[in-house]
Design a protein around this motif. Structure first.
Motif, PDB file in Angstrom:
ATOM      1  N   SER A  89       0.840  -1.198   0.000  1.00 34.94           N
ATOM      2  CA  SER A  89       0.000   0.000   0.000  1.00 34.94           C
ATOM      3  C   SER A  89       0.876   1.250   0.000  1.00 34.94           C
ATOM      4  CB  SER A  89      -0.943   0.007   1.211  1.00 34.94           C
ATOM      5  OG  SER A  89      -0.217   0.180   2.410  1.00 34.94           O
ATOM      6  N   TYR A  90       0.255   2.330  -0.445  1.00 30.12           N
ATOM      7  CA  TYR A  90       0.887   3.647  -0.446  1.00 30.12           C
ATOM      8  C   TYR A  90      -0.118   4.600   0.187  1.00 30.12           C
ATOM      9  CZ  TYR A  90       2.506   8.131  -2.349  1.00 30.12           C
ATOM     10  OH  TYR A  90       2.914   9.433  -2.489  1.00 30.12           O
ATOM     11  N   LYS A  91       0.265   5.269   1.265  1.00 30.49           N
ATOM     12  CA  LYS A  91      -0.635   6.154   2.005  1.00 30.49           C
ATOM     13  C   LYS A  91      -1.924   5.420   2.379  1.00 30.49           C
ATOM     14  CE  LYS A  91       1.276  10.458   0.291  1.00 30.49           C
ATOM     15  NZ  LYS A  91       1.066  11.725  -0.413  1.00 30.49           N
ATOM     16  N   ASN A  92      -1.776   4.201   2.860  1.00 25.87           N
ATOM     17  CA  ASN A  92      -2.882   3.352   3.319  1.00 25.87           C
ATOM     18  C   ASN A  92      -3.856   2.956   2.216  1.00 25.87           C
ATOM     19  OD1 ASN A  92      -2.059   3.194   6.042  1.00 25.87           O
ATOM     20  ND2 ASN A  92      -2.936   5.210   6.433  1.00 25.87           N
ATOM     21  N   VAL A  93      -3.434   3.042   0.963  1.00 24.32           N
ATOM     22  CA  VAL A  93      -4.272   2.619  -0.166  1.00 24.32           C
ATOM     23  C   VAL A  93      -3.545   1.488  -0.891  1.00 24.32           C
ATOM     24  CG1 VAL A  93      -5.310   3.323  -2.364  1.00 24.32           C
ATOM     25  CG2 VAL A  93      -5.255   4.919  -0.443  1.00 24.32           C
ATOM     26  N   TYR A 139      11.007  12.778  -6.974  1.00 26.03           N
ATOM     27  CA  TYR A 139      12.039  13.032  -5.955  1.00 26.03           C
ATOM     28  C   TYR A 139      12.942  11.833  -5.738  1.00 26.03           C
ATOM     29  CZ  TYR A 139       9.712  17.362  -4.540  1.00 26.03           C
ATOM     30  OH  TYR A 139       9.180  18.616  -4.514  1.00 26.03           O
ATOM     31  N   GLY A 140      12.442  10.641  -6.067  1.00 27.42           N
ATOM     32  CA  GLY A 140      13.249   9.428  -5.901  1.00 27.42           C
ATOM     33  C   GLY A 140      13.116   8.778  -4.539  1.00 27.42           C
ATOM     34  N   VAL A 141      12.098   9.166  -3.756  1.00 26.15           N
ATOM     35  CA  VAL A 141      11.862   8.567  -2.430  1.00 26.15           C
ATOM     36  C   VAL A 141      10.372   8.250  -2.308  1.00 26.15           C
ATOM     37  CG1 VAL A 141      11.982   8.889   0.064  1.00 26.15           C
ATOM     38  CG2 VAL A 141      13.751   9.887  -1.402  1.00 26.15           C
ATOM     39  N   VAL A 142      10.062   6.975  -2.125  1.00 31.00           N
ATOM     40  CA  VAL A 142       8.661   6.555  -2.030  1.00 31.00           C
ATOM     41  C   VAL A 142       8.479   5.758  -0.739  1.00 31.00           C
ATOM     42  CG1 VAL A 142       6.778   5.276  -3.129  1.00 31.00           C
ATOM     43  CG2 VAL A 142       8.497   6.433  -4.551  1.00 31.00           C
ATOM     44  N   GLY A 143       7.494   6.164   0.048  1.00 31.88           N
ATOM     45  CA  GLY A 143       7.161   5.433   1.271  1.00 31.88           C
ATOM     46  C   GLY A 143       6.105   4.382   0.987  1.00 31.88           C
ATOM     47  N   LEU A 144       6.430   3.129   1.220  1.00 30.80           N
ATOM     48  CA  LEU A 144       5.519   2.021   0.961  1.00 30.80           C
ATOM     49  C   LEU A 144       5.282   1.235   2.240  1.00 30.80           C
ATOM     50  CD1 LEU A 144       7.051   0.687  -2.378  1.00 30.80           C
ATOM     51  CD2 LEU A 144       5.032   2.151  -2.137  1.00 30.80           C
ATOM     52  N   ARG A 145       4.187   0.511   2.250  1.00 28.91           N
ATOM     53  CA  ARG A 145       3.894  -0.388   3.367  1.00 28.91           C
ATOM     54  C   ARG A 145       3.608  -1.774   2.799  1.00 28.91           C
ATOM     55  NH1 ARG A 145      -0.341   1.345   7.769  1.00 28.91           N
ATOM     56  NH2 ARG A 145       1.561   2.246   8.666  1.00 28.91           N
ATOM     57  N   LEU A 146       4.401  -2.741   3.231  1.00 29.67           N
ATOM     58  CA  LEU A 146       4.163  -4.144   2.896  1.00 29.67           C
ATOM     59  C   LEU A 146       3.341  -4.740   4.031  1.00 29.67           C
ATOM     60  CD1 LEU A 146       4.763  -6.639   1.073  1.00 29.67           C
ATOM     61  CD2 LEU A 146       6.809  -6.999   2.477  1.00 29.67           C
ATOM     62  N   VAL A 147       2.209  -5.333   3.681  1.00 28.56           N
ATOM     63  CA  VAL A 147       1.284  -5.853   4.694  1.00 28.56           C
ATOM     64  C   VAL A 147       1.158  -7.365   4.533  1.00 28.56           C
ATOM     65  CG1 VAL A 147      -1.096  -5.816   5.539  1.00 28.56           C
ATOM     66  CG2 VAL A 147      -0.018  -3.701   4.752  1.00 28.56           C
ATOM     67  N   PHE A 148       1.267  -8.073   5.647  1.00 26.19           N
ATOM     68  CA  PHE A 148       0.972  -9.502   5.704  1.00 26.19           C
ATOM     69  C   PHE A 148      -0.207  -9.682   6.659  1.00 26.19           C
ATOM     70  CE2 PHE A 148       5.529  -9.397   4.880  1.00 26.19           C
ATOM     71  CZ  PHE A 148       5.675 -10.329   3.868  1.00 26.19           C
ATOM     72  N   PHE A 149      -1.122 -10.564   6.307  1.00 29.96           N
ATOM     73  CA  PHE A 149      -2.158 -10.920   7.268  1.00 29.96           C
ATOM     74  C   PHE A 149      -2.614 -12.346   6.996  1.00 29.96           C
ATOM     75  CE2 PHE A 149      -4.500  -9.238   3.697  1.00 29.96           C
ATOM     76  CZ  PHE A 149      -5.612 -10.048   3.598  1.00 29.96           C
ATOM     77  N   GLY A 150      -3.129 -12.964   8.023  1.00 31.88           N
ATOM     78  CA  GLY A 150      -3.578 -14.341   7.896  1.00 31.88           C
ATOM     79  C   GLY A 150      -3.822 -14.955   9.252  1.00 31.88           C
ATOM     80  N   TYR A 167      -1.463  -9.801  11.870  1.00 29.45           N
ATOM     81  CA  TYR A 167      -1.445  -8.648  10.969  1.00 29.45           C
ATOM     82  C   TYR A 167      -0.083  -7.977  11.123  1.00 29.45           C
ATOM     83  CZ  TYR A 167      -3.124  -4.471   8.524  1.00 29.45           C
ATOM     84  OH  TYR A 167      -3.282  -3.447   7.619  1.00 29.45           O
ATOM     85  N   VAL A 168       0.667  -7.909  10.019  1.00 28.71           N
ATOM     86  CA  VAL A 168       2.039  -7.388  10.052  1.00 28.71           C
ATOM     87  C   VAL A 168       2.128  -6.192   9.112  1.00 28.71           C
ATOM     88  CG1 VAL A 168       4.477  -7.930   9.693  1.00 28.71           C
ATOM     89  CG2 VAL A 168       2.898  -9.722  10.459  1.00 28.71           C
ATOM     90  N   LYS A 169       2.658  -5.064   9.622  1.00 25.03           N
ATOM     91  CA  LYS A 169       2.842  -3.862   8.806  1.00 25.03           C
ATOM     92  C   LYS A 169       4.332  -3.524   8.754  1.00 25.03           C
ATOM     93  CE  LYS A 169       0.173  -1.467  11.462  1.00 25.03           C
ATOM     94  NZ  LYS A 169      -0.640  -0.425  12.101  1.00 25.03           N
ATOM     95  N   CYS A 170       4.867  -3.475   7.538  1.00 18.97           N
ATOM     96  CA  CYS A 170       6.279  -3.147   7.338  1.00 18.97           C
ATOM     97  C   CYS A 170       6.372  -1.845   6.542  1.00 18.97           C
ATOM     98  CB  CYS A 170       7.000  -4.261   6.576  1.00 18.97           C
ATOM     99  SG  CYS A 170       6.848  -5.887   7.324  1.00 18.97           S
ATOM    100  N   ASP A 171       6.767  -0.774   7.197  1.00 21.74           N
ATOM    101  CA  ASP A 171       6.907   0.518   6.531  1.00 21.74           C
ATOM    102  C   ASP A 171       8.346   0.691   6.058  1.00 21.74           C
ATOM    103  OD1 ASP A 171       4.235   1.396   6.879  1.00 21.74           O
ATOM    104  OD2 ASP A 171       4.677   1.882   8.969  1.00 21.74           O
ATOM    105  N   VAL A 172       8.502   1.000   4.750  1.00 22.20           N
ATOM    106  CA  VAL A 172       9.839   1.163   4.176  1.00 22.20           C
ATOM    107  C   VAL A 172       9.868   2.388   3.275  1.00 22.20           C
ATOM    108  CG1 VAL A 172      10.497  -1.277   4.276  1.00 22.20           C
ATOM    109  CG2 VAL A 172       9.281  -0.444   2.282  1.00 22.20           C
ATOM    110  N   LEU A 173      11.019   3.026   3.238  1.00 21.69           N
ATOM    111  CA  LEU A 173      11.292   4.086   2.269  1.00 21.69           C
ATOM    112  C   LEU A 173      12.207   3.497   1.208  1.00 21.69           C
ATOM    113  CD1 LEU A 173      12.009   7.302   4.366  1.00 21.69           C
ATOM    114  CD2 LEU A 173      10.116   6.935   2.791  1.00 21.69           C
TER     115      LEU A 173
END
Length: 197
Positions: A89-93, A139-150, A167-173
């Motif tokens: 997801s990007y910005k929770n979308v 700009y060359g910088v994107v904040g993403l969130r990798l989500v695992f759930f199960g 529910y796992v949330k991994c926030d990365v730049l």
């Protein structure tokens, strides 16, 4: 008037029952303290982008791969992930479709690397999300969130617990520029993921 013949249970029987219940409680508490499961730990250690296209109306088509180290900190308890899915997801979308992962078995006190590939299908997004992605890739910088759930369960010896939702949330730049394909750098310190069970 008839005499009262019932005088209650013998005092010795009450004492034995009380001691028995106390022993069961102490045993259960000891087993719980020894075998209580700790949450697994997740951390993103690598990322690659193989496709990143925007179209009009706002659709994003992307294919990404993340390398995630997951650790079972329990010395006496194994972890079974019976159902596990992931998306980005990007910005929770969500910007990728949901991907089902194969079952994962985590031995006691072990570390496993997983590298799910997510994306491949166009996903509709709002104009705000599309514009934000265009600006961030410029700009060359994107904040993403990798989500695992199960669902997961713990196993200690022959005993398996019931299923628990995870529910796992991994926030990365990530350092992502428009038109770039391949391994992308993770920017800044990458903290461990937040795990909710």
């Amino acid at each position: 008037m008839a005499p009262d013949l019932y005088k209650g249970p013998p005092r010795a029987l009450c004492t034995y029952i009380t001691i028995f219940l106390l022993l069961i409680g102490v045993t259960a508490l000891t087993l719980w303290l020894v075998y209580r499961p700790h949450k697994p730990q997740f951390k993103v250690v690598g990322a690659a982008v193989y496709e990143f296209n925007m179209s009009t109306p706002p659709l994003i088509s992307t294919t990404m791969q993340f390398t995630v180290i997951t650790r079972n900190p329990n010395k006496r308890v194994s972890v079974y992930y019976d159902k596990l899915s992931t998306f980005v997801s990007y910005k929770n979308v969500p910007i990728t479709p949901l991907v089902m992962l194969p079952p994962l078995y985590h031995r006691k006190h072990s570390t496993v690397a997983v590298s799910p590939v997510v994306g491949g299908t166009a996903v509709p997004v709002s104009l705000d999300v599309a514009n934000g992605l265009v600006m961030d890739t410029a700009y060359g910088v994107v904040g993403l969130r990798l989500v695992f759930f199960g669902r997961l369960r713990w196993k200690a010896g022959a005993i398996k617990t019931e299923h628990y939702r995870v529910y796992v949330k991994c926030d990365v730049l990530v350092g992502l520029k428009k038109g770039f394909v391949g391994q992308v750098p993770l920017l800044g310190a990458t903290p461990g993921c937040k795990v909710d069970i």
